[in-house]
Design a protein around this motif. Structure first.
Motif, short mmCIF file in Angstrom:
data_model
loop_
_atom_site.label_atom_id
_atom_site.label_comp_id
_atom_site.label_asym_id
_atom_site.label_seq_id
_atom_site.Cartn_x
_atom_site.Cartn_y
_atom_site.Cartn_z
N PHE A 79 0.83 -1.18 0.00
CA PHE A 79 0.00 0.00 0.00
C PHE A 79 0.88 1.26 0.00
O PHE A 79 1.83 1.37 0.78
CB PHE A 79 -0.91 0.01 1.22
N GLU A 118 -2.86 -4.32 -3.78
CA GLU A 118 -2.60 -3.21 -2.87
C GLU A 118 -2.55 -1.86 -3.59
O GLU A 118 -3.09 -0.86 -3.10
CB GLU A 118 -1.28 -3.44 -2.11
N SER A 122 -4.90 1.38 -3.16
CA SER A 122 -4.27 2.65 -2.80
C SER A 122 -4.75 3.77 -3.71
O SER A 122 -5.02 4.89 -3.26
CB SER A 122 -2.73 2.52 -2.89
N ILE A 125 -8.24 4.75 -2.67
CA ILE A 125 -8.24 5.57 -1.45
C ILE A 125 -7.80 7.00 -1.79
O ILE A 125 -8.39 7.98 -1.30
CB ILE A 125 -7.32 4.94 -0.40
N LEU A 165 -0.93 -3.75 6.14
CA LEU A 165 -1.53 -2.41 6.18
C LEU A 165 -0.70 -1.43 6.99
O LEU A 165 -1.14 -0.29 7.19
CB LEU A 165 -2.95 -2.49 6.76
N MET A 168 -0.03 2.12 5.66
CA MET A 168 -1.20 2.98 5.43
C MET A 168 -1.06 4.28 6.24
O MET A 168 -0.78 4.25 7.44
CB MET A 168 -2.46 2.24 5.86
N LEU A 173 -6.84 3.74 7.77
CA LEU A 173 -7.16 2.33 7.99
C LEU A 173 -8.60 2.16 8.46
O LEU A 173 -9.37 1.39 7.87
CB LEU A 173 -6.19 1.73 9.01
#
Length: 621
Positions: A79, A118, A122, A125, A165, A168, A173
């Motif tokens: 990530f 991942e 990412s 997000i 994670l 992150m 998270l």
């Protein structure tokens, strides 16, 4: 020596051809140095020395294919990998993509070589943080592709461990993942906007009309020729102004005509406007099938479909009921159509009456059963140049000469029309300008020849440096993968060591708490345990007797009288039915009477014996 190297290379190529024909994995475009190293690593694991023998193993054991592909396809990702690159992406690139797109325009993103997902998550997000979750769910579509089905299965689940994670950023998270036992699951409402599928970037047709394309640390595994073919596909996939995000070991040193450098340090490139350089042409291939093979008619049908889809003219096919049955790639791009328009009545599309009234013409073609042509149709669009088309409306007949449908072919005549008009207005000006340009061109050619010589030398040096950098990056990926495996094994060893320490402490506590003397002998009748009760009776510590033959010790207990009972318990695995009573002398020299019970160690024969000794003073008797 040269003959051995040649034979070695031929065996490798035979193995690669076998993998391609048997399982559809074509590794011919991979760098031979890294590919050979990965295959030999797997051969070493299974104890095979040459490629020919390993091919025999693959033919005999189909499960070995999966292990080999896992070894070749190094899945090292994470990530928000390379923090500085992601900071630049979120700060400069993503806002620019939103600024250049319409408020309701769908944003199409492709994460090629996504491994276990991942990087695709990412990207989701990063966009959700910039746009807001609701806007992201309405407008963004992310495609994550890879050739490794096992990695894709992991990506589709969206489940990751706490360790995965750890990179992150703080606060993300809990916002984008839900706890599921010891793991975390990506939010289901946003997961629907991330689509995972198998795709080979060296062979399969690319996803089109992209705003952003990420392919990081994947190109470095391929040779120069294959890298060039992949870049052609990426150029075709991106719309004008779309961004290409590469890994830190990858660059576009020789493709300045089609890509601008947005940030060389972060390996961010941008597709230049226009069609500079050769366009992507998808290769035609037929899948290998078991049994009788691919039928000739199916091959020809696939060939026709591919030819129609890459035709430079826009083509739309209707059935006899006026339902849209086919839209090729050029028609989708030119008239903003999509696969969702397939199956819709043509009359419901804006194209049926703008830029020209086509509904009545189609009815006439179907009635008269002959082709009609509409010339120089003008298409005006906001914020875009005017385009001109010649439209061919052609009836389609089956083998029985019955009408099966109607084809609409949109021939782009914009360049021809504009050239004709411009020639009429400015022929003399162009001739004058041509003479001036010709003179300037000759001067530029002389200068260009001098520069070209220098550029070629620089490019050769850059290619060598890049090749070395890619090799180092590949080795680093392999080391990182091995390091993760060692960390996992180390954690397991620590856990087992802790469990053993806990068990040892427990046993020692039990032995210490027993008031009677407890002596444990192994199968060879050597002392394994000597508790505090035994130490208090005879004054011997465990470090003095540990590992010593019990029946060779002299400490006040007539051990020879116990020999047969101890041996019997070891050999038969049965405990003594009656206690054995003997006279002994304790550490103070006082006479004592001992009652001794024999039990097999762990209840098994040939493992040892446990002796429980209770003392009774002769004076008391």
């Amino acid at each position: 020596m040269n003959e051995e190297v040649t034979e070695h290379a031929e065996e490798l190529e035979d193995l690669l051809a076998f993998l391609r024909d048997a399982r559809g994995f074509d590794f011919s475009g991979y760098k031979r140095s890294s590919l050979t190293r990965r295959i030999q690593k797997r051969m070493q694991d299974v104890g095979v020395e040459d490629f020919a023998d390993y091919r025999d193993l693959l033919e005999a054991n189909s499960a070995e294919f999966g292990a080999l592909f896992t070894t070749i396809l190094i899945n090292v990702t994470g990530f928000f990998r390379d923090n500085s690159a992601w900071e630049y992406l979120q700060r400069d690139v993503l806002p620019h993509i939103l600024e250049q797109s319409g408020d309701d325009e769908e944003l199409r993103l492709w994460c090629a070589g996504c491994s276990s997902g991942e990087e695709a998550y990412s990207l989701a997000i990063a966009f959700a943080e910039l746009m807001g979750v609701e806007q992201f769910a309405e407008r963004v579509k992310i495609y994550g592709t890879d050739v490794d089905e096992e990695a894709l299965h992991h990506a589709r689940t969206g489940v990751y461990s706490a360790k995965a994670l750890e990179p992150m950023p703080e606060g993300l998270l809990d916002k984008y993942f839900e706890r599921s036992g010891v793991n975390h699951v990506f939010r289901p409402d946003l997961r629907r906007r991330v689509i995972f599928g198998r795709h080979d970037i060296t062979r399969d047709a690319p996803i089109s009309r992209l705003h952003f394309l990420s392919c990081r640390n994947t190109l470095m595994y391929f040779n120069v020729e294959t890298q060039t073919q992949i870049i052609d596909r990426f150029h075709f996939a991106l719309r004008e102004g779309g961004y290409l995000f590469l890994g830190k070991a990858e660059m576009l040193l020789s493709d300045g005509e089609r890509f601008d450098v947005a940030n060389m340090r972060q390996r961010m490139f941008r597709r230049r406007p226009g069609e500079s350089g050769p366009p992507y042409q998808p290769s035609i291939r037929f899948e290998r099938l078991d049994g009788a093979g691919v039928a000739v008619d199916a091959r020809r049908r696939q060939l026709r479909e591919l030819a129609v889809d890459v035709d430079p003219n826009g083509i739309i096919v209707l059935d006899n009921d006026g339902i849209v049955a086919l839209i090729n790639g050029e028609a989708r791009a030119t008239f903003t159509l999509s696969d969702s328009d397939l199956g819709r009545p043509f009359r419901d599309l804006e194209l049926s009456y703008r830029p020209a009234e086509l509904r009545s013409v189609i009815e006439r073609v179907q009635a008269e059963l002959r082709a009609l042509r509409i010339n120089s149709v003008e298409l005006n669009r906001m914020h875009a140049d005017v385009q001109y088309f010649d439209i061919m409306i052609q009836p389609l007949f089956g083998p029985d000469r019955a009408l099966r449908g109607t084809a609409l072919v949109f021939i782009d005549t914009t360049r021809t029309t504009q050239m004709q008009r411009d020639l009429k207005r400015s022929r003399e000006d162009l001739e004058t300008a041509y003479e001036e340009l010709q003179s300037t061109n000759e001067e530029l050619e002389t200068t260009n020849e001098e520069l070209q010589s220098s550029i070629e030398e620089l490019e050769t040096t850059n290619e060598e440096l890049q090749s070395t950098n890619e090799e180092l990056e590949t080795t680093n990926e392999e080391l990182q993968s091995g390091n993760e495996e060692l960390e996992t094994m180390n954690d397991e060893m620590r856990n087992r060591s802790a469990e053993l320490d806990e068990a040892r402490t427990f046993v020692e506590g039990v032995l210490t708490s027993v008031a009677a003397a407890v002596i444990v002998l192994d199968a060879n009748l050597k002392v394994r345990a000597w508790n505090r009760g035994a130490q208090e009776i005879w004054g011997l510590r465990i470090d003095e007797v540990d590992g010593e033959p019990f029946f060779d010790l002299e400490f006040g207990l007539p051990t020879r009288l116990l020999y047969e009972s101890a041996v019997r318990s070891v050999k038969t695995g049965a405990r003594s039915e009656e206690p054995l009573e003997v006279q002994a002398v304790n550490r103070l020299g006082a006479g004592i009477r001992c009652t001794i019970m024999f039990s097999p160690l762990n209840g098994n024969r040939d493992e040892g014996v446990v002796m429980l000794i209770e003392q009774e003073s002769d004076n008391a008797r």
